[in-house]
Design an enzyme around this catalytic site. Sequence first.
Site, mmCIF file in Angstrom:
data_model
loop_
_atom_site.group_PDB
_atom_site.id
_atom_site.type_symbol
_atom_site.label_atom_id
_atom_site.label_comp_id
_atom_site.label_asym_id
_atom_site.label_seq_id
_atom_site.Cartn_x
_atom_site.Cartn_y
_atom_site.Cartn_z
ATOM 1 N N GLU A 82 0.801 -1.225 0.000
ATOM 2 C CA GLU A 82 0.000 0.000 0.000
ATOM 3 C C GLU A 82 0.834 1.275 0.000
ATOM 4 O OE1 GLU A 82 -2.522 -0.638 3.387
ATOM 5 O OE2 GLU A 82 -4.051 -1.664 2.203
ATOM 6 N N GLU A 113 7.754 -22.034 7.574
ATOM 7 C CA GLU A 113 8.246 -21.130 8.622
ATOM 8 C C GLU A 113 9.313 -21.758 9.505
ATOM 9 O OE1 GLU A 113 5.552 -21.301 12.524
ATOM 10 O OE2 GLU A 113 4.450 -20.521 10.801
#
Length: 272
Positions: A82, A113
């Site tokens: 953004e 992960e």
Amino acid sequence: MKKFQNITESPSLYDNIDQWPVRQILETMNKEDQTVPLAVKKQIPQIEKLVIALTERIKSGGRLFYLGAGTSGRLGILDASEIPPTFGAPYDLVIGLIAGGDTAIRKAVESAEDDPDQSWKDMEPYHPTAKDTVVGIAASGRTPYVIGGVTRARKEGLLTACITNNPGTKLAAAVDIPIEVIVGPEFITGSTRMKSGTSAKLVLNMITTGTMIRLGRVKGNKMVDMQLTNQKLVERGTRMIVEETGLEPAEAKRLLLLYGSVRAVLDSLKNK
């Protein structure tokens, strides 16, 4: 050093929620959510340290990397994505990386992960330097992908920070600026997409918005460098120019489309 407490995995304060009416579920979630901004407030001094340091490093040519897995990784990517449309910043200024790569944005990648070395490998194509900053995001503070990344980054001279929701974690101990937002047990036990995720989103907003303001990418209270990617934003930019200059809307819009940004229009008028 703080003692580690696995608060994010502790039992919910509420039981038998599967038998509650919808209104009770929603009202109780809302009550819990109201505690999150207060937990974030306690960490403002740490966030301030990061924003001040990050601003200076970006001025020197540095970038910001986010590292995360699952919800945390997706939140970092959301914030990074953004920044260009909102502030007109380059697409490679804030970079969000997630364990498992882009596939993991939509679908969980099993065991991604758990590799502490993969995060630095994911950063290497961007050629990180000591001017850069890395923020590791992990509600538990135990994610190997994130801990491994910030540990290596710190050794390489990068500034490191983290956002976590447990006190005394390995992640916090591995970074220069730990941000530990203790929001308490989740409404559904262990579901860190809830309060923990909300707290991370709030902190990420503060980090990048504060930094972009200090970098001069906001004038007054307006996004003068925003990208004009749709009609709504063209209309918003037109209003900004009208408010700043008193021009007629049609002329303001013409200049906006001609120059490509609110800032460019205002600068052109200033130089006349």
